[in-house]
Design a protein around this motif. Sequence first.
Motif, PDB file in Angstrom:
ATOM      1  N   VAL A  39       9.190   8.366  -3.811  1.00  0.00           N
ATOM      2  CA  VAL A  39       8.301   8.855  -2.814  1.00  0.00           C
ATOM      3  C   VAL A  39       7.983  10.240  -3.501  1.00  0.00           C
ATOM      4  CG1 VAL A  39       7.774   9.590  -0.500  1.00  0.00           C
ATOM      5  CG2 VAL A  39       9.110   7.503  -0.834  1.00  0.00           C
ATOM      6  N   ASN A  40       6.624  10.248  -3.978  1.00  0.00           N
ATOM      7  CA  ASN A  40       6.357  11.779  -4.790  1.00  0.00           C
ATOM      8  C   ASN A  40       5.634  12.499  -3.789  1.00  0.00           C
ATOM      9  OD1 ASN A  40       7.020  11.075  -7.114  1.00  0.00           O
ATOM     10  ND2 ASN A  40       5.360   9.703  -7.349  1.00  0.00           N
TER      11      ASN A  40
ATOM     12  N   PHE B 298      10.101  17.999   3.982  1.00  0.00           N
ATOM     13  CA  PHE B 298      10.952  18.697   3.565  1.00  0.00           C
ATOM     14  C   PHE B 298      12.415  18.180   3.736  1.00  0.00           C
ATOM     15  CE2 PHE B 298       8.043  21.992   2.359  1.00  0.00           C
ATOM     16  CZ  PHE B 298       8.490  22.783   1.335  1.00  0.00           C
ATOM     17  N   LYS B 299      12.317  17.601   5.123  1.00  0.00           N
ATOM     18  CA  LYS B 299      13.484  17.139   5.634  1.00  0.00           C
ATOM     19  C   LYS B 299      14.114  15.850   4.947  1.00  0.00           C
ATOM     20  CE  LYS B 299      11.882  14.185   9.321  1.00  0.00           C
ATOM     21  NZ  LYS B 299      10.377  14.285   9.092  1.00  0.00           N
ATOM     22  N   ALA B 300      13.350  14.971   4.116  1.00  0.00           N
ATOM     23  CA  ALA B 300      13.421  13.886   3.562  1.00  0.00           C
ATOM     24  C   ALA B 300      13.382  14.206   1.813  1.00  0.00           C
ATOM     25  CB  ALA B 300      12.420  12.880   3.845  1.00  0.00           C
ATOM     26  N   LEU B 301      13.696  15.322   1.483  1.00  0.00           N
ATOM     27  CA  LEU B 301      13.427  15.665  -0.095  1.00  0.00           C
ATOM     28  C   LEU B 301      14.311  14.957  -0.685  1.00  0.00           C
ATOM     29  CD1 LEU B 301      12.038  17.437  -1.987  1.00  0.00           C
ATOM     30  CD2 LEU B 301      13.939  19.283  -1.468  1.00  0.00           C
ATOM     31  N   GLU B 302      15.661  14.642  -0.224  1.00  0.00           N
ATOM     32  CA  GLU B 302      16.726  13.944  -1.287  1.00  0.00           C
ATOM     33  C   GLU B 302      16.338  12.423  -1.296  1.00  0.00           C
ATOM     34  OE1 GLU B 302      19.245  13.388  -4.355  1.00  0.00           O
ATOM     35  OE2 GLU B 302      18.469  15.383  -3.608  1.00  0.00           O
ATOM     36  N   GLY B 303      16.119  11.734  -0.309  1.00  0.00           N
ATOM     37  CA  GLY B 303      15.975  10.429  -0.219  1.00  0.00           C
ATOM     38  C   GLY B 303      14.705  10.148  -0.883  1.00  0.00           C
ATOM     39  N   ASP B 304      13.368  10.809  -0.881  1.00  0.00           N
ATOM     40  CA  ASP B 304      12.275  10.791  -1.273  1.00  0.00           C
ATOM     41  C   ASP B 304      12.516  10.704  -2.845  1.00  0.00           C
ATOM     42  OD1 ASP B 304      11.105  10.373   1.157  1.00  0.00           O
ATOM     43  OD2 ASP B 304      10.093  12.603   1.051  1.00  0.00           O
ATOM     44  N   ARG B 305      13.326  11.681  -3.520  1.00  0.00           N
ATOM     45  CA  ARG B 305      13.408  11.915  -4.659  1.00  0.00           C
ATOM     46  C   ARG B 305      14.126  10.521  -5.414  1.00  0.00           C
ATOM     47  NH1 ARG B 305      16.280  16.400  -4.767  1.00  0.00           N
ATOM     48  NH2 ARG B 305      14.340  17.857  -5.259  1.00  0.00           N
ATOM     49  N   GLN B 306      15.082  10.078  -4.663  1.00  0.00           N
ATOM     50  CA  GLN B 306      15.803   8.917  -5.141  1.00  0.00           C
ATOM     51  C   GLN B 306      14.874   7.469  -5.020  1.00  0.00           C
ATOM     52  OE1 GLN B 306      19.869   8.662  -3.935  1.00  0.00           O
ATOM     53  NE2 GLN B 306      20.011  10.741  -3.558  1.00  0.00           N
ATOM     54  N   THR B 307      14.122   7.729  -4.047  1.00  0.00           N
ATOM     55  CA  THR B 307      13.273   6.384  -3.988  1.00  0.00           C
ATOM     56  C   THR B 307      12.009   6.278  -4.407  1.00  0.00           C
ATOM     57  OG1 THR B 307      12.918   7.162  -1.567  1.00  0.00           O
ATOM     58  CG2 THR B 307      14.839   5.645  -1.797  1.00  0.00           C
TER      59      THR B 307
ATOM     60  N   VAL C  74       0.889  -1.369   0.138  1.00  0.00           N
ATOM     61  CA  VAL C  74       0.014  -0.148   0.311  1.00  0.00           C
ATOM     62  C   VAL C  74       0.869   1.371   0.063  1.00  0.00           C
ATOM     63  CG1 VAL C  74      -1.869   1.303   1.173  1.00  0.00           C
ATOM     64  CG2 VAL C  74      -1.719  -1.186   1.301  1.00  0.00           C
ATOM     65  N   ARG C  75       1.796   1.438   1.072  1.00  0.00           N
ATOM     66  CA  ARG C  75       2.532   2.420   0.961  1.00  0.00           C
ATOM     67  C   ARG C  75       2.070   3.672   0.789  1.00  0.00           C
ATOM     68  NH1 ARG C  75       7.636   3.356   2.849  1.00  0.00           N
ATOM     69  NH2 ARG C  75       9.100   4.586   1.745  1.00  0.00           N
ATOM     70  N   MET C  76       1.144   4.360   1.447  1.00  0.00           N
ATOM     71  CA  MET C  76       0.594   5.640   1.021  1.00  0.00           C
ATOM     72  C   MET C  76       1.451   6.767   1.094  1.00  0.00           C
ATOM     73  SD  MET C  76      -3.528   5.083   2.479  1.00  0.00           S
ATOM     74  CE  MET C  76      -4.165   6.385   1.593  1.00  0.00           C
ATOM     75  N   LYS C  77       2.519   6.715   1.621  1.00  0.00           N
ATOM     76  CA  LYS C  77       3.665   7.879   1.639  1.00  0.00           C
ATOM     77  C   LYS C  77       3.978   8.285   0.601  1.00  0.00           C
ATOM     78  CE  LYS C  77       7.372   7.734   3.728  1.00  0.00           C
ATOM     79  NZ  LYS C  77       8.287   8.040   4.917  1.00  0.00           N
ATOM     80  N   ARG C  78       3.972   7.324  -0.483  1.00  0.00           N
ATOM     81  CA  ARG C  78       4.255   7.401  -1.960  1.00  0.00           C
ATOM     82  C   ARG C  78       3.523   8.704  -2.588  1.00  0.00           C
ATOM     83  NH1 ARG C  78       5.030   1.545  -3.005  1.00  0.00           N
ATOM     84  NH2 ARG C  78       2.878   1.612  -3.465  1.00  0.00           N
ATOM     85  N   SER C  79       2.499   9.016  -1.920  1.00  0.00           N
ATOM     86  CA  SER C  79       1.775  10.116  -2.683  1.00  0.00           C
ATOM     87  C   SER C  79       1.777  11.142  -1.813  1.00  0.00           C
ATOM     88  CB  SER C  79       0.084   9.460  -2.605  1.00  0.00           C
ATOM     89  OG  SER C  79      -0.748  10.566  -2.833  1.00  0.00           O
ATOM     90  N   GLY C  80       1.826  12.412  -2.530  1.00  0.00           N
ATOM     91  CA  GLY C  80       2.093  13.756  -1.757  1.00  0.00           C
ATOM     92  C   GLY C  80       0.463  14.175  -1.641  1.00  0.00           C
ATOM     93  N   ILE C  81      -0.378  13.504  -1.829  1.00  0.00           N
ATOM     94  CA  ILE C  81      -1.752  13.898  -1.606  1.00  0.00           C
ATOM     95  C   ILE C  81      -2.330  12.867  -0.195  1.00  0.00           C
ATOM     96  CG2 ILE C  81      -4.108  14.259  -2.337  1.00  0.00           C
ATOM     97  CD1 ILE C  81      -2.232  16.235  -3.366  1.00  0.00           C
ATOM     98  N   TRP C  82      -2.324  11.627  -0.623  1.00  0.00           N
ATOM     99  CA  TRP C  82      -2.933  10.805   0.481  1.00  0.00           C
ATOM    100  C   TRP C  82      -2.244  10.381   1.445  1.00  0.00           C
ATOM    101  CZ3 TRP C  82      -7.820  10.409  -0.507  1.00  0.00           C
ATOM    102  CH2 TRP C  82      -8.435  10.317  -2.050  1.00  0.00           C
ATOM    103  N   GLY C  83      -0.901  10.650   1.554  1.00  0.00           N
ATOM    104  CA  GLY C  83       0.032  10.243   2.450  1.00  0.00           C
ATOM    105  C   GLY C  83      -0.103  11.163   3.589  1.00  0.00           C
ATOM    106  N   PRO C  84       0.177  12.552   3.563  1.00  0.00           N
ATOM    107  CA  PRO C  84      -0.016  13.490   4.442  1.00  0.00           C
ATOM    108  C   PRO C  84      -1.388  13.731   4.901  1.00  0.00           C
ATOM    109  CG  PRO C  84       1.286  14.376   2.480  1.00  0.00           C
ATOM    110  CD  PRO C  84       0.649  13.272   2.165  1.00  0.00           C
TER     111      PRO C  84
END
Length: 303
Positions: free
Chosen positions: A209-210, A198-207, A140-150
């Motif tokens: 996570v949108n 914002f604190k996870a910006l670089e890691g999210d971009r590489q993995t 599921v991993r809803m954190k991949r979405s910038g809408i549904w995760g937050p």
Amino acid sequence: MSVTHEMQVGRRYPQPLAVLTLIKPITWFPAIWAYLCGAVSSGVPFTSAPVQVALGMLLAGPIVCGMSQAANDWCDRHVDAINEPDRPIPSGRIPGRWGLWIALAMTALSLWVGSFLGLWGFGATVFGVLAAWAYSAEPVRMKRSGIWGPGLVGLCYEGLPWFTGAAVLSAGAPSLAIVLIAGLYAFGAHGIMTLNDFKALEGDRQTGVNSLPVSLGPERAARVACWVMVLPQLVVIALLVLWGAPVFALAVTALVCGQVWAMRVLLSDPKARAPWYNGTGVLMYVSGMMIAAFALRLMEGAI
């Protein structure tokens, strides 16, 4: 550094302090605060249900929120190795699968403690536990979405504890007014969670996570977050006026004005200023929650 790393790789058991770091005590406050807002808004005197108040605070903060942090760190261990390699799991201070075992043990503890808060409290606990794993875990991993995760996190940090506190103390479904105000603050919390990304910006971009900072860029994401935080509070103010609580509406208005000032500072450098805003604007946001809760308490007819 290499000697320390080798010592951590050979570790068999977690460091006690690392376990405390894993469940992040600093993150417990929003859920505890929201539960107290719900308890206040119910109109039921705390003295008539001290055990439910104390147990609910313990469940909302250290247990369920702590569990969600452990689950998230376990599922995010590869992302954290990029963003924050000193965290307990990627650093090796919590070795092997201990992060997973801790998260699972706290899941069971959450359900057990939640069973002592009646049907409404237990149901809310089940929802919170499922949401925590749905946010972090595959597939599921809803954190991949910038809408549904937050959105899910905002609901579970602000709306769900508020609803639970009101339901547990009133031993039934909260009033429509309570559900509406709790829902508005939960919606606004989407913006708070976006700033937290914002604190996870670089890691999210590489993995992959949108998050909104990744998909929109820091500047646009910050502007969206600000609008998402302000608009629900304007609706809260309007409702308080409509419901005959103008003094409380004025107090919330003053706090919103303070947030707008802090947002102007935030937008001057969103990535650098996001942690500062969490200590200023977010504090005003949650203060407004409690003011609204006391307004609802008066409307419920008890102090």
